[in-house]
Design a protein around this motif. Structure first.
Motif, short mmCIF file in Angstrom:
data_model
loop_
_atom_site.label_atom_id
_atom_site.label_comp_id
_atom_site.label_asym_id
_atom_site.label_seq_id
_atom_site.Cartn_x
_atom_site.Cartn_y
_atom_site.Cartn_z
N ALA A 39 0.83 -1.20 0.00
CA ALA A 39 0.00 0.00 0.00
C ALA A 39 0.87 1.25 0.00
N ASN A 40 0.37 2.26 -0.62
CA ASN A 40 1.04 3.55 -0.65
C ASN A 40 0.72 4.26 0.66
N CYS A 41 1.57 4.11 1.65
CA CYS A 41 1.20 4.58 2.98
C CYS A 41 2.29 5.44 3.62
N TYR A 42 2.73 6.45 2.93
CA TYR A 42 3.68 7.37 3.52
C TYR A 42 3.09 8.78 3.49
N LEU A 43 3.44 9.56 4.49
CA LEU A 43 2.96 10.94 4.63
C LEU A 43 1.44 11.02 4.64
N LEU A 44 0.81 10.08 5.29
CA LEU A 44 -0.65 10.10 5.41
C LEU A 44 -1.06 11.11 6.47
N PRO A 45 -2.19 11.77 6.28
CA PRO A 45 -2.62 12.76 7.27
C PRO A 45 -3.19 12.16 8.55
N GLU A 46 -3.58 10.89 8.50
CA GLU A 46 -4.16 10.28 9.70
C GLU A 46 -3.15 9.40 10.42
N ILE A 47 -3.39 9.18 11.70
CA ILE A 47 -2.54 8.33 12.52
C ILE A 47 -3.01 6.89 12.37
N LEU A 48 -2.09 6.00 12.00
CA LEU A 48 -2.44 4.60 11.79
C LEU A 48 -2.07 3.72 12.98
N ALA A 49 -1.16 4.20 13.80
CA ALA A 49 -0.74 3.40 14.96
C ALA A 49 -0.21 4.33 16.04
N LYS A 50 -0.29 3.87 17.25
CA LYS A 50 0.25 4.60 18.38
C LYS A 50 1.04 3.62 19.23
N TYR A 51 1.97 4.15 19.98
CA TYR A 51 2.69 3.30 20.91
C TYR A 51 3.03 4.13 22.14
#
Length: 80
Positions: free
Chosen positions: A9-21
């Motif tokens: 998937a093209n998943c860089y510089l996305l405006p939303e947060i996909l994961a937290k730690y």
């Protein structure tokens, strides 16, 4: 897991947060910056089955890419 995700998937510089730690004192994550950098080598070498030169190259690229990302794209908040 994330290395497999970014291949599909093209998943860089996305405006939303996909994961937290969160960081904990008893975490197995290496503590110092140098230890964290060196921890990436086995990810490329073992998990991705890359040769030593390619693994080292991608560790260096990861360091520079993360530095650029933090300088350019990460929101910096003022402490009040």
């Amino acid at each position: 897991m994330w290395l497999k995700v970014v291949r599909k998937a093209n998943c860089y510089l996305l405006p939303e947060i996909l994961a937290k730690y969160r960081l904990r004192s008893d975490s197995i994550t290496p503590k110092t910056l140098w230890q964290r950098i060196l921890a990436h080598y086995p990810l490329f070498r073992v998990a991705e089955k890359m040769n030593p030169v390619a693994s080292t190259f991608w560790v260096v690229m990861n360091v520079f890419g993360n530095a650029y990302k933090k300088l350019r794209y990460v929101k910096h908040y003022e402490v009040k």
